[in-house]
Scaffold this motif. Structure first.
Motif, PDB file in Angstrom:
ATOM      1  N   GLY A 198       0.822  -1.201   0.000  1.00 39.46           N
ATOM      2  CA  GLY A 198       0.000   0.000   0.000  1.00 39.46           C
ATOM      3  C   GLY A 198       0.855   1.248   0.000  1.00 39.46           C
ATOM      4  N   VAL A 199       0.196   2.386  -0.164  1.00 38.64           N
ATOM      5  CA  VAL A 199       0.840   3.690  -0.008  1.00 38.64           C
ATOM      6  C   VAL A 199       0.156   4.380   1.157  1.00 38.64           C
ATOM      7  N   VAL A 200       0.962   4.959   2.041  1.00 38.74           N
ATOM      8  CA  VAL A 200       0.403   5.725   3.162  1.00 38.74           C
ATOM      9  C   VAL A 200       0.448   7.205   2.799  1.00 38.74           C
ATOM     10  N   ALA A 201      -0.688   7.852   2.871  1.00 35.21           N
ATOM     11  CA  ALA A 201      -0.746   9.308   2.690  1.00 35.21           C
ATOM     12  C   ALA A 201      -1.153   9.906   4.031  1.00 35.21           C
ATOM     13  N   GLN A 209      -1.801   1.749 -12.386  1.00 29.09           N
ATOM     14  CA  GLN A 209      -2.570   0.524 -12.636  1.00 29.09           C
ATOM     15  C   GLN A 209      -2.900   0.392 -14.124  1.00 29.09           C
ATOM     16  N   GLU A 210      -3.238   1.524 -14.731  1.00 30.04           N
ATOM     17  CA  GLU A 210      -3.561   1.479 -16.163  1.00 30.04           C
ATOM     18  C   GLU A 210      -2.355   1.012 -16.970  1.00 30.04           C
ATOM     19  N   ARG A 211      -1.185   1.505 -16.583  1.00 38.95           N
ATOM     20  CA  ARG A 211       0.049   1.184 -17.302  1.00 38.95           C
ATOM     21  C   ARG A 211       0.492  -0.243 -17.062  1.00 38.95           C
ATOM     22  N   THR A 212       0.424  -0.710 -15.811  1.00 35.20           N
ATOM     23  CA  THR A 212       1.104  -1.957 -15.436  1.00 35.20           C
ATOM     24  C   THR A 212       0.172  -3.027 -14.891  1.00 35.20           C
ATOM     25  N   GLY A 213      -1.054  -2.650 -14.559  1.00 38.87           N
ATOM     26  CA  GLY A 213      -1.955  -3.610 -13.942  1.00 38.87           C
ATOM     27  C   GLY A 213      -1.770  -3.734 -12.437  1.00 38.87           C
ATOM     28  N   ILE A 214      -0.745  -3.074 -11.878  1.00 38.93           N
ATOM     29  CA  ILE A 214      -0.501  -3.180 -10.426  1.00 38.93           C
ATOM     30  C   ILE A 214      -1.482  -2.269  -9.687  1.00 38.93           C
ATOM     31  N   ASP A 215      -2.203  -2.878  -8.760  1.00 37.94           N
ATOM     32  CA  ASP A 215      -3.293  -2.185  -8.070  1.00 37.94           C
ATOM     33  C   ASP A 215      -2.887  -1.981  -6.607  1.00 37.94           C
ATOM     34  N   VAL A 216      -2.548  -0.740  -6.255  1.00 34.05           N
ATOM     35  CA  VAL A 216      -2.013  -0.461  -4.918  1.00 34.05           C
ATOM     36  C   VAL A 216      -3.031   0.328  -4.100  1.00 34.05           C
ATOM     37  N   PRO A 217      -3.477  -0.232  -2.977  1.00 34.25           N
ATOM     38  CA  PRO A 217      -4.423   0.507  -2.129  1.00 34.25           C
ATOM     39  C   PRO A 217      -3.734   1.621  -1.340  1.00 34.25           C
TER      40      PRO A 217
END
Ligand SMILES: *Cc1c(COP(=O)(O)O)cnc(C)c1O
Length: 468
Positions: free
Chosen positions: A209-212, A236-244
């Motif tokens: 995940g990413v912490v904001a 995600q659009e570029r690579t398919g990687i979906d990070v919450p």
């Protein structure tokens, strides 16, 4: 808080006031009790009380403490309620069903406040503070990542968490305790918090995940949550990687909903999967209560939720602690009920007005440069103006302490270790009157500081303490 070690003075004794012996002919003390060993026998309650009370007299005056974010004043009615609940254990949800119900209502109110798409579907819990809430949120992120990578976990891959170098220390704890790699976006020039693009670039398939952070502890600035989400959408659009995304709203999640209503930072952003806040910061409750909420049960893997039946009942819980006081949760509910939206808005707006006014006054002295102006969190950081050579921020912190003010000075992290700042945290109870007194005291110190031959504070660490 230090990890305490015995101080090696087993024979030191507490000072005995002869009054204590005189006043209580039956249990009166004739021998001073030891400081570092359990006394051999009991003391009369009045004497024990007086000894402890007198020692605590030297603790600071919390109203003059501009270092801490934590609530230092509540109404007497809140104190009464907390007193009434001091024997209630939050975990005994079956024994204290009404306390459990108030906790549930607080979660529902927060889900609504943070715009959960379906507040009835959101799940959440109270904690001892944001640190525990962040641990729980981080664990949920890690477990969801592990599920996505079930075939390779745990042997092959090491999970990572992406965040700004300015995150609160609880995130370093999380990464250390749960063996997650901390990927930190450094500060750059006048950017003192997370950069969306830089965050996205650090992500890969092992990013949990990413912490904001809504409300950086270093300078009170809001991190651009929506832009972070947008950068991750593009990734995600570029690579398919979906990070919450997890929003650490320890302070800001109880500020922004009331006085920055147009700022979109919460569950309105589909990528935000969880949010935490500290009830004991701008939630306006005495320490320690925090909250963690997930958008829906899908964000919270069910194997992390425990049900115990040995207290009676079968209530699901997600927590690090087992036993924990119920009083703070009750006090949170009291404060929600007492203030409502309009009340919170008035309190937070007043605090922000004090912060902005104080920042302007300090800027007007001419010796300082503001990094932030108190217009996001009611918190601002400032440093000496570029031409100032005769004193530094550590001198200012040390000299203000002579007047009773606690204003911490500290050095920024990578890549701005060259920058040292002072920080003022305004809280409810720090009034314009007190702010004016601070400016007067600072103004009175300036001639002496300007006349110094150069910065004087040798031990910069000891001069001040950085309180998260
Ligand atoms: C204070 C703070 C924490 C830790 O919160 P506690 O309630 O003190 O445990 C975490 N994150 C941020 C951004 C904070 O300001």
């Amino acid at each position: 808080m230090p990890l305490h070690q015995p101080q090696g003075e087993p024979d030191r004794r507490l000072a005995l006031n002869p009054f204590f012996g005189e006043a209580d002919p039956v249990g009166g003390m004739t021998e001073a009790p030891p400081k570092h060993r359990l006394p051999a026998g009991p003391l009369p309650p009045s004497s024990a009380y007086q000894l402890v009370h007198d020692e605590l007299m030297l603790d600071g005056n919390s109203r003059l403490n501009l270092a801490t974010f934590v609530t230092t004043w509540m109404e007497p009615q809140a104190g009464v309620l907390m007193g009434e609940c001091r024997d209630k254990n939050m975990i005994d949800k079956d024994e204290y069903p009404r306390t459990a119900e108030l906790e549930r209502r607080c979660v529902a109110m927060l889900a609504d406040l943070w715009n959960a798409p379906d507040p009835a579907a959101a799940v959440g819990c109270s904690t001892t503070g944001s640190s525990e809430a962040c641990m729980l949120a981080g664990m949920a992120l890690k477990r969801r990542w592990a599920r996505r990578h079930r075939d390779r976990y745990p042997a092959a891959a090491r999970p990572n968490l992406v965040m700004g170098v300015n995150v609160q220390v609880c995130w370093e704890k999380f990464c250390t305790f749960w063996e997650v790699e901390a990927r930190l976006v450094p500060m750059e020039g006048d950017r003192f918090h997370l950069d969306p693009q830089a965050a996205a670039e650090l992500c890969d398939e092992n990013t949990i995940g990413v912490v904001a952070v809504l409300g950086s502890t270093f300078d009170g600035s809001y991190e651009p949550v929506a832009e972070v989400c947008a950068a991750l959408d593009a990734l995600q659009e570029r690579t398919g990687i979906d990070v919450p995304v997890h929003v650490d709203g320890a302070s800001g999640a109880m500020v922004a909903p009331f006085i920055d209503e147009d700022l979109v930072w919460d569950f309105r952003l589909p990528r935000v999967s969880s949010i935490n806040t500290s009830g004991h910061k701008y939630g306006l409750v005495y320490p320690g209560v925090g909250w963690a909420l997930w958008r829906s049960p899908a964000e919270l893997p069910e194997e992390l939720v425990f049900r115990v039946n040995y207290l009676g009942g079968d209530m699901p819980t997600f927590a690090l602690n087992f036993s924990r006081p119920g009083a703070q949760v009750v006090a949170q509910y009291y404060t929600f009920l007492r203030l409502g939206r309009a009340g919170y808005r008035a309190v937070q707006q007043t605090t922000r007005d004090v912060a902005r006014g104080l920042a302007e006054h300090i800027e007007a002295l001419g010796d300082f440069r503001l990094l932030t102006r108190g217009d996001e969190l009611p918190v601002f950081a400032f440093t000496t103006a570029p031409e100032v050579r005769n004193f530094d921020v550590f001198d200012v912190s040390r000299r203000l302490r002579e007047r009773g003010w606690l204003v911490p000075a500290y050095t920024f992290p990578a890549n701005r270790q060259d920058l040292s700042v002072l920080r003022v945290v305004c809280r409810n109870g720090f009034s314009t009157d007190l702010a004016d007194l601070l400016v007067e005291d600072l103004g009175r110190l300036m001639p002496e500081l300007r006349a110094q031959p150069g910065p004087l504070t040798q031990d910069k660490e000891a001069a001040t303490a950085f309180h998260h």
